[in-house]
Design a protein around this motif. Sequence first.
Motif, PDB file in Angstrom:
ATOM      1  N   LEU A 101       0.824  -1.202   0.000  1.00 48.17           N
ATOM      2  CA  LEU A 101       0.000   0.000   0.000  1.00 48.17           C
ATOM      3  C   LEU A 101       0.859   1.253   0.000  1.00 48.17           C
ATOM      4  O   LEU A 101       0.561   2.217  -0.716  1.00 48.17           O
ATOM      5  CB  LEU A 101      -0.944   0.012   1.209  1.00 48.17           C
ATOM      6  CG  LEU A 101      -1.799   1.265   1.365  1.00 48.17           C
ATOM      7  CD1 LEU A 101      -2.745   1.409   0.170  1.00 48.17           C
ATOM      8  CD2 LEU A 101      -2.566   1.232   2.661  1.00 48.17           C
ATOM      9  N   LEU A 102       1.943   1.249   0.764  1.00 49.20           N
ATOM     10  CA  LEU A 102       2.831   2.412   0.796  1.00 49.20           C
ATOM     11  C   LEU A 102       3.434   2.707  -0.577  1.00 49.20           C
ATOM     12  O   LEU A 102       3.692   3.861  -0.901  1.00 49.20           O
ATOM     13  CB  LEU A 102       3.951   2.207   1.820  1.00 49.20           C
ATOM     14  CG  LEU A 102       3.570   2.416   3.273  1.00 49.20           C
ATOM     15  CD1 LEU A 102       4.701   1.990   4.191  1.00 49.20           C
ATOM     16  CD2 LEU A 102       3.182   3.867   3.527  1.00 49.20           C
ATOM     17  N   LYS A 103       3.641   1.669  -1.372  1.00 51.63           N
ATOM     18  CA  LYS A 103       4.179   1.874  -2.725  1.00 51.63           C
ATOM     19  C   LYS A 103       3.107   2.397  -3.677  1.00 51.63           C
ATOM     20  O   LYS A 103       3.398   3.182  -4.567  1.00 51.63           O
ATOM     21  CB  LYS A 103       4.759   0.566  -3.262  1.00 51.63           C
ATOM     22  CG  LYS A 103       5.977   0.102  -2.515  1.00 51.63           C
ATOM     23  CD  LYS A 103       6.443  -1.251  -3.014  1.00 51.63           C
ATOM     24  CE  LYS A 103       7.603  -1.745  -2.171  1.00 51.63           C
ATOM     25  NZ  LYS A 103       8.016  -3.085  -2.566  1.00 51.63           N
ATOM     26  N   LEU A 104       1.880   1.945  -3.498  1.00 54.53           N
ATOM     27  CA  LEU A 104       0.798   2.330  -4.396  1.00 54.53           C
ATOM     28  C   LEU A 104       0.171   3.676  -4.040  1.00 54.53           C
ATOM     29  O   LEU A 104      -0.250   4.420  -4.911  1.00 54.53           O
ATOM     30  CB  LEU A 104      -0.292   1.249  -4.398  1.00 54.53           C
ATOM     31  CG  LEU A 104       0.116  -0.096  -4.962  1.00 54.53           C
ATOM     32  CD1 LEU A 104      -0.981  -1.121  -4.726  1.00 54.53           C
ATOM     33  CD2 LEU A 104       0.433   0.024  -6.452  1.00 54.53           C
ATOM     34  N   ASP A 108       1.686   8.161   5.552  1.00 56.33           N
ATOM     35  CA  ASP A 108       2.590   8.199   6.686  1.00 56.33           C
ATOM     36  C   ASP A 108       2.878   6.765   7.134  1.00 56.33           C
ATOM     37  O   ASP A 108       1.961   6.043   7.530  1.00 56.33           O
ATOM     38  CB  ASP A 108       1.936   8.991   7.823  1.00 56.33           C
ATOM     39  CG  ASP A 108       2.820   9.118   9.049  1.00 56.33           C
ATOM     40  OD1 ASP A 108       3.921   8.508   9.080  1.00 56.33           O
ATOM     41  OD2 ASP A 108       2.411   9.821   9.982  1.00 56.33           O
ATOM     42  N   PRO A 109       4.135   6.328   7.073  1.00 50.29           N
ATOM     43  CA  PRO A 109       4.461   4.945   7.476  1.00 50.29           C
ATOM     44  C   PRO A 109       4.053   4.624   8.911  1.00 50.29           C
ATOM     45  O   PRO A 109       3.743   3.481   9.227  1.00 50.29           O
ATOM     46  CB  PRO A 109       5.976   4.865   7.300  1.00 50.29           C
ATOM     47  CG  PRO A 109       6.317   5.955   6.351  1.00 50.29           C
ATOM     48  CD  PRO A 109       5.302   7.042   6.572  1.00 50.29           C
ATOM     49  N   ALA A 114       0.607   1.563  12.619  1.00 52.04           N
ATOM     50  CA  ALA A 114      -0.490   1.510  13.593  1.00 52.04           C
ATOM     51  C   ALA A 114      -1.590   0.576  13.107  1.00 52.04           C
ATOM     52  O   ALA A 114      -2.199  -0.138  13.921  1.00 52.04           O
ATOM     53  CB  ALA A 114      -1.047   2.916  13.841  1.00 52.04           C
ATOM     54  N   TRP A 115      -1.860   0.567  11.802  1.00 55.99           N
ATOM     55  CA  TRP A 115      -2.876  -0.353  11.265  1.00 55.99           C
ATOM     56  C   TRP A 115      -2.480  -1.796  11.540  1.00 55.99           C
ATOM     57  O   TRP A 115      -3.304  -2.609  11.948  1.00 55.99           O
ATOM     58  CB  TRP A 115      -3.068  -0.143   9.772  1.00 55.99           C
ATOM     59  CG  TRP A 115      -3.721   1.138   9.380  1.00 55.99           C
ATOM     60  CD1 TRP A 115      -4.334   2.051  10.195  1.00 55.99           C
ATOM     61  CD2 TRP A 115      -3.835   1.651   8.055  1.00 55.99           C
ATOM     62  NE1 TRP A 115      -4.813   3.100   9.460  1.00 55.99           N
ATOM     63  CE2 TRP A 115      -4.533   2.881   8.142  1.00 55.99           C
ATOM     64  CE3 TRP A 115      -3.409   1.205   6.809  1.00 55.99           C
ATOM     65  CZ2 TRP A 115      -4.813   3.659   7.020  1.00 55.99           C
ATOM     66  CZ3 TRP A 115      -3.688   1.973   5.697  1.00 55.99           C
ATOM     67  CH2 TRP A 115      -4.387   3.191   5.801  1.00 55.99           C
TER      68      TRP A 115
END
Length: 164
Positions: A101-104, A108-109, A114-115
């Motif tokens: 998801l961070l790539k797409l 905020d990491p 936290a998720w």
Amino acid sequence: MEAGTAVVARAVAAGGGDLAEVEAAWAARTPSQALRANGRRLGRGYLRVLQTLWPGPVDARARTWSRPVVLGLLAHRAGMDPADLARLVGYDDAQTVTAALLKLEPQDPLLITAWVNDLLPDIDAMAGQVAHLHTPEQIPAHGAPLIERWAETHDTTTERLFSA
């Protein structure tokens, strides 16, 4: 299903059984050819870890086994508890999805972390549901048709998102 497969593979390896039966049960629960191919590619990578850290005889068919089957064998050799193995698989799956998801969609990491942290009770619950499994017939057969479809679509596109 992946965590259940790994736990069963661990139990079968501990009992000296045939892991090919566990692999067949995993494949029957993974309709997408693209996901099966990717799972087996990941299995080959984990096999390298196994042979480096916990060397010993390995079935010649092991190069064709999936990630959860090799993880089960690895967990057996490492002396890992079934519940911890299931938690490992659940956590690895959650962090893999959030890393993608961070790539797409960059965010905020720390929010993404936290998720994953919020999912830990669900991962623990899942581990409790599969930690007692011992035979291939007991592996859960929950489906994820949309993920299967996405995998097949991604496998046929010319633009790769996550694999070379």
